[in-house]
Design a protein around this motif. Structure first.
Motif, PDB file in Angstrom:
ATOM      1  N   UNK A   1       0.853  -1.186   0.000  1.00 34.62           N
ATOM      2  CA  UNK A   1       0.000   0.000   0.000  1.00 34.62           C
ATOM      3  C   UNK A   1       0.890   1.238   0.000  1.00 34.62           C
ATOM      4  N   UNK A   2       0.719   2.094  -0.999  1.00 36.85           N
ATOM      5  CA  UNK A   2       1.459   3.348  -1.068  1.00 36.85           C
ATOM      6  C   UNK A   2       0.433   4.477  -1.070  1.00 36.85           C
ATOM      7  N   UNK A   3       0.588   5.413  -0.149  1.00 36.27           N
ATOM      8  CA  UNK A   3      -0.372   6.511  -0.001  1.00 36.27           C
ATOM      9  C   UNK A   3       0.243   7.807  -0.524  1.00 36.27           C
ATOM     10  N   UNK A   4      -0.574   8.537  -1.289  1.00 39.46           N
ATOM     11  CA  UNK A   4      -0.211   9.844  -1.810  1.00 39.46           C
ATOM     12  C   UNK A   4      -1.240  10.841  -1.281  1.00 39.46           C
TER      13      UNK A   4
ATOM     14  N   UNK B   1      -4.862   9.314  -2.193  1.00 37.41           N
ATOM     15  CA  UNK B   1      -4.980   8.297  -3.229  1.00 37.41           C
ATOM     16  C   UNK B   1      -4.091   7.159  -2.760  1.00 37.41           C
ATOM     17  N   UNK B   2      -4.599   5.948  -2.827  1.00 34.17           N
ATOM     18  CA  UNK B   2      -3.812   4.792  -2.412  1.00 34.17           C
ATOM     19  C   UNK B   2      -3.537   3.913  -3.624  1.00 34.17           C
ATOM     20  N   UNK B   3      -2.280   3.557  -3.809  1.00 34.23           N
ATOM     21  CA  UNK B   3      -1.858   2.622  -4.843  1.00 34.23           C
ATOM     22  C   UNK B   3      -1.596   1.295  -4.147  1.00 34.23           C
ATOM     23  N   UNK B   4      -2.212   0.230  -4.643  1.00 37.84           N
ATOM     24  CA  UNK B   4      -2.068  -1.092  -4.030  1.00 37.84           C
ATOM     25  C   UNK B   4      -1.585  -2.088  -5.076  1.00 37.84           C
TER      26      UNK B   4
END
Length: 128
Positions: A43-46, A54-57
């Motif tokens: 999980x990467x949070x921006x 915005x979360x990139x999973x």
């Protein structure tokens, strides 16, 4: 660089099976944090200046990648799927047994569906 290089190195070392990051992000957004979650997903949070996220999973995936989609886009040569619920919108693509998804609670009239799709389409494996 969407995700700082030192952070990419940390991800590659601590979560090598799901070491994917996006290469594109909308203007005004920046990297905030990363973690591994359920079943080893990354999980990467921006965030933006208003504190929105915005979360990139990146997660291992088997099955029909199209399941649950409302519409699809062809972005940067990648087929990306999109759907919306009452509380969130999500864009995703599948590659090499992985599902790469970008999710936000912002509605499409506040953050474009295609903008979320671009982020999902740009997801790539970290080269260590």
């Amino acid at each position: 660089m969407v995700v700082p290089v030192p952070v990419q190195h940390q991800i590659a070392q601590k979560a090598p099976l799901v070491a994917y990051v996006p290469a594109r992000l909308a203007i005004g957004w920046h990297y905030s944090t990363w973690s591994t979650g359920d079943f080893g997903a990354l999980h990467i949070v921006f965030t933006n200046t208003a504190g929105r996220e915005i979360e990139f999973v990146a997660a291992r995936f088997e099955g029909n990648c199209r399941a649950g989609m409302t519409k699809s886009f062809q972005l940067a040569g990648n087929k990306v799927y999109w759907s919306q619920t009452a509380t969130a919108q999500q864009a995703w693509r599948c590659v090499n047994g992985m599902k790469l998804a970008a999710t936000t609670s912002l509605p499409p009239n506040r953050f474009a569906d295609v903008g979320l799709g671009r982020m999902a389409a740009s997801g790539h494996r970290i080269r260590s």
